[in-house]
Design a protein around this motif. Structure first.
Motif, PDB file in Angstrom:
ATOM      1  N   UNK A  69      -9.725   0.442 -12.007  1.00  0.00           N
ATOM      2  CA  UNK A  69     -10.070   0.049 -10.776  1.00  0.00           C
ATOM      3  C   UNK A  69      -8.832   0.311  -9.583  1.00  0.00           C
ATOM      4  N   UNK A  70      -7.593   0.225 -10.343  1.00  0.00           N
ATOM      5  CA  UNK A  70      -6.423   0.463  -9.567  1.00  0.00           C
ATOM      6  C   UNK A  70      -6.391   2.046  -9.291  1.00  0.00           C
ATOM      7  N   UNK A  71      -6.802   3.072 -10.280  1.00  0.00           N
ATOM      8  CA  UNK A  71      -6.727   4.318  -9.965  1.00  0.00           C
ATOM      9  C   UNK A  71      -7.711   4.787  -9.043  1.00  0.00           C
ATOM     10  N   UNK A  72      -8.893   3.855  -8.871  1.00  0.00           N
ATOM     11  CA  UNK A  72      -9.926   4.377  -7.931  1.00  0.00           C
ATOM     12  C   UNK A  72      -9.425   3.990  -6.573  1.00  0.00           C
ATOM     13  N   UNK A  73      -8.710   2.959  -6.528  1.00  0.00           N
ATOM     14  CA  UNK A  73      -8.308   2.393  -5.185  1.00  0.00           C
ATOM     15  C   UNK A  73      -7.072   3.596  -4.821  1.00  0.00           C
ATOM     16  N   UNK A  74      -6.158   3.963  -5.492  1.00  0.00           N
ATOM     17  CA  UNK A  74      -5.205   4.725  -5.336  1.00  0.00           C
ATOM     18  C   UNK A  74      -5.768   6.076  -4.899  1.00  0.00           C
ATOM     19  N   UNK A  75      -6.950   6.547  -5.471  1.00  0.00           N
ATOM     20  CA  UNK A  75      -7.570   7.687  -4.680  1.00  0.00           C
ATOM     21  C   UNK A  75      -8.239   7.646  -3.503  1.00  0.00           C
ATOM     22  N   UNK A  76      -8.656   6.259  -3.317  1.00  0.00           N
ATOM     23  CA  UNK A  76      -9.408   5.980  -2.101  1.00  0.00           C
ATOM     24  C   UNK A  76      -8.885   4.605  -1.730  1.00  0.00           C
ATOM     25  N   UNK A  77      -7.749   4.542  -0.919  1.00  0.00           N
ATOM     26  CA  UNK A  77      -7.086   3.417  -0.697  1.00  0.00           C
ATOM     27  C   UNK A  77      -7.927   2.635   0.790  1.00  0.00           C
ATOM     28  N   UNK A  78      -8.685   3.466   1.176  1.00  0.00           N
ATOM     29  CA  UNK A  78      -9.424   2.874   2.320  1.00  0.00           C
ATOM     30  C   UNK A  78     -10.821   2.014   1.950  1.00  0.00           C
ATOM     31  N   UNK A  79     -10.839   1.882   0.589  1.00  0.00           N
ATOM     32  CA  UNK A  79     -11.872   0.993  -0.172  1.00  0.00           C
ATOM     33  C   UNK A  79     -11.604  -0.198  -0.707  1.00  0.00           C
ATOM     34  N   UNK A  80     -12.153  -1.282  -0.475  1.00  0.00           N
ATOM     35  CA  UNK A  80     -11.803  -2.623  -1.019  1.00  0.00           C
ATOM     36  C   UNK A  80     -12.690  -2.672  -2.277  1.00  0.00           C
ATOM     37  N   UNK A  81     -11.844  -2.568  -3.167  1.00  0.00           N
ATOM     38  CA  UNK A  81     -12.389  -2.592  -4.632  1.00  0.00           C
ATOM     39  C   UNK A  81     -12.140  -3.884  -5.446  1.00  0.00           C
ATOM     40  N   UNK A  82     -11.710  -5.072  -4.761  1.00  0.00           N
ATOM     41  CA  UNK A  82     -11.572  -6.243  -5.398  1.00  0.00           C
ATOM     42  C   UNK A  82     -12.827  -6.856  -5.898  1.00  0.00           C
ATOM     43  N   UNK A  83     -14.064  -6.647  -5.216  1.00  0.00           N
ATOM     44  CA  UNK A  83     -15.378  -7.150  -5.586  1.00  0.00           C
ATOM     45  C   UNK A  83     -15.555  -6.434  -6.935  1.00  0.00           C
ATOM     46  N   UNK A  84     -15.373  -4.966  -7.066  1.00  0.00           N
ATOM     47  CA  UNK A  84     -15.690  -4.382  -8.427  1.00  0.00           C
ATOM     48  C   UNK A  84     -15.021  -4.847  -9.294  1.00  0.00           C
ATOM     49  N   UNK A 101       0.858  -1.265   0.019  1.00  0.00           N
ATOM     50  CA  UNK A 101      -0.087  -0.008   0.033  1.00  0.00           C
ATOM     51  C   UNK A 101       0.812   1.251  -0.011  1.00  0.00           C
ATOM     52  N   UNK A 102       1.797   1.506   0.907  1.00  0.00           N
ATOM     53  CA  UNK A 102       2.445   2.717   0.960  1.00  0.00           C
ATOM     54  C   UNK A 102       3.306   2.978  -0.065  1.00  0.00           C
ATOM     55  N   UNK A 103       3.886   1.877  -0.604  1.00  0.00           N
ATOM     56  CA  UNK A 103       4.909   2.053  -1.594  1.00  0.00           C
ATOM     57  C   UNK A 103       4.171   2.245  -2.792  1.00  0.00           C
ATOM     58  N   UNK A 104       2.933   1.672  -3.148  1.00  0.00           N
ATOM     59  CA  UNK A 104       1.970   1.914  -4.241  1.00  0.00           C
ATOM     60  C   UNK A 104       1.534   3.277  -4.252  1.00  0.00           C
ATOM     61  N   UNK A 105       1.177   4.005  -3.107  1.00  0.00           N
ATOM     62  CA  UNK A 105       0.851   5.194  -3.121  1.00  0.00           C
ATOM     63  C   UNK A 105       1.658   6.280  -3.273  1.00  0.00           C
ATOM     64  N   UNK A 106       2.803   6.229  -2.876  1.00  0.00           N
ATOM     65  CA  UNK A 106       3.996   6.632  -2.838  1.00  0.00           C
ATOM     66  C   UNK A 106       4.518   6.835  -4.647  1.00  0.00           C
ATOM     67  N   UNK A 107       4.401   5.684  -5.054  1.00  0.00           N
ATOM     68  CA  UNK A 107       5.150   5.472  -6.422  1.00  0.00           C
ATOM     69  C   UNK A 107       3.911   6.324  -7.382  1.00  0.00           C
ATOM     70  N   UNK A 108       2.589   6.027  -7.068  1.00  0.00           N
ATOM     71  CA  UNK A 108       1.617   6.715  -7.683  1.00  0.00           C
ATOM     72  C   UNK A 108       1.760   8.353  -7.719  1.00  0.00           C
ATOM     73  N   UNK A 109       1.856   8.838  -6.545  1.00  0.00           N
ATOM     74  CA  UNK A 109       2.223  10.358  -6.375  1.00  0.00           C
ATOM     75  C   UNK A 109       3.435  10.751  -7.170  1.00  0.00           C
ATOM     76  N   UNK A 110       4.553   9.881  -7.491  1.00  0.00           N
ATOM     77  CA  UNK A 110       5.697  10.192  -7.931  1.00  0.00           C
ATOM     78  C   UNK A 110       5.399  10.388  -9.559  1.00  0.00           C
ATOM     79  N   UNK A 111       4.565   9.215  -9.958  1.00  0.00           N
ATOM     80  CA  UNK A 111       4.407   9.485 -11.593  1.00  0.00           C
ATOM     81  C   UNK A 111       3.627  10.612 -11.978  1.00  0.00           C
ATOM     82  N   UNK A 112       2.853  11.041 -10.904  1.00  0.00           N
ATOM     83  CA  UNK A 112       1.976  12.217 -11.308  1.00  0.00           C
ATOM     84  C   UNK A 112       2.858  13.421 -11.722  1.00  0.00           C
ATOM     85  N   UNK A 113       4.235  13.451 -10.881  1.00  0.00           N
ATOM     86  CA  UNK A 113       5.048  14.618 -10.441  1.00  0.00           C
ATOM     87  C   UNK A 113       6.397  14.434 -11.930  1.00  0.00           C
ATOM     88  N   UNK A 114       6.698  13.326 -12.359  1.00  0.00           N
ATOM     89  CA  UNK A 114       7.524  13.158 -13.147  1.00  0.00           C
ATOM     90  C   UNK A 114       6.997  12.442 -14.524  1.00  0.00           C
TER      91      UNK A 114
END
Length: 256
Positions: free
Chosen positions: A178-193, A115-128
């Motif tokens: 679905x992954x982008x939705x989770x990265x914006x809302x990491x508290x959600x369980x989106x696997x059923x979706x 989780x933490x690495x994925x969220x940090x990587x996502x933010x990094x991709x938005x910046x570079x």
């Protein structure tokens, strides 16, 4: 991910993402990453060619794991004693579309599990911007792996390059949405979706008139290809920010 993500690999990736997040990508040096990961500079370059490579190092391992996972259900090639030739044997119980979805789910579960690495990587991709370009290349590699598997695994009377490409691209698009939705809302369980979206794609692929034909008995579906059904090219045009439901709905509507 399996044990192939070694302790040293994990240390280097996590340390790099953390430093990039705190100091900035351009401002962080390889020496700083190596020190933070407690490895030598030489060890770093034996495992990663550059700072950019370390950002996507997990994807390299994931791609390898996906290829191995899919290879386990490829049709067998064996010698035919009577004919003196080599023939390919398909397992009727294998649903290639389902196997591709399982492989994509493996990637999704890895992101959620880190989780933490994925969220940090996502933010990094938005910046570079350069890293976003590299991400697109990585996405295409997953698509190619899925397409190649489907072309090799669907029986000849059901396999076409067009359908293989379309299904592979749809699975990757749904996964990323679905992954982008989770990265914006990491508290959600989106696997059923994700599971429901994949199921809808499989139903569309096996629907009467679709190029996929009739599903294996083990899939639990009752769709049957009607007599005289025609093969066709399927094209669905969506906005760049389309979510999983939009992708699945567009494919279903076109096939309908």
């Amino acid at each position: 991910m399996t044990a192939v993500r070694t302790h040293t690999h994990a240390q280097a990736v996590d340390a790099a993402i953390d430093l990039f997040s705190r100091q900035g990508y351009e401002q962080t040096t390889v020496e700083e990453i190596a020190d933070a990961a407690q490895v030598s500079r030489a060890t770093f370059f034996r495992r990663f060619r550059s700072k950019e490579d370390v950002v996507f190092a997990d994807h390299e391992l994931l791609l390898e794991e996906v290829v191995v996972m899919l290879a386990a259900t490829r049709p067998e090639a064996r010698d035919s004693v009577e004919a003196g030739t080599r023939e390919t044997v398909w397992d009727p119980a294998v649903d290639p579309y389902l196997e591709v979805c399982r492989a994509a789910r493996l990637v999704f579960d890895h992101h959620v599990g880190q989780r933490e690495t994925s969220l940090a990587r996502h933010r990094l991709l938005q910046e570079v911007p350069a890293l976003r370009d590299r991400e697109l290349v990585t996405t295409h590699r997953y698509e190619r792996a899925f397409t190649a598997y489907l072309r090799d695994t669907l029986p000849p009377d059901r396999s076409t390059t067009t359908m293989s490409i379309a299904f592979a691209a749809s699975v990757v698009a749904v996964h990323n949405a679905v992954l982008r939705r989770w990265l914006r809302n990491p508290h959600l369980d989106l696997r059923p979706d994700l599971e429901e979206a994949f199921a809808e794609l499989r139903r569309a692929a096996w629907a009467p008139g679709a190029e996929g034909g009739t599903p294996p008995a083990s899939t639990g579906t009752s769709d049957q290809a009607g007599e005289g059904s025609t093969r066709r090219v399927v094209v669905a045009v969506l906005d760049a920010d389309a979510d999983a439901d939009d992708v699945a709905r567009a494919v279903r509507d076109v096939l309908a």
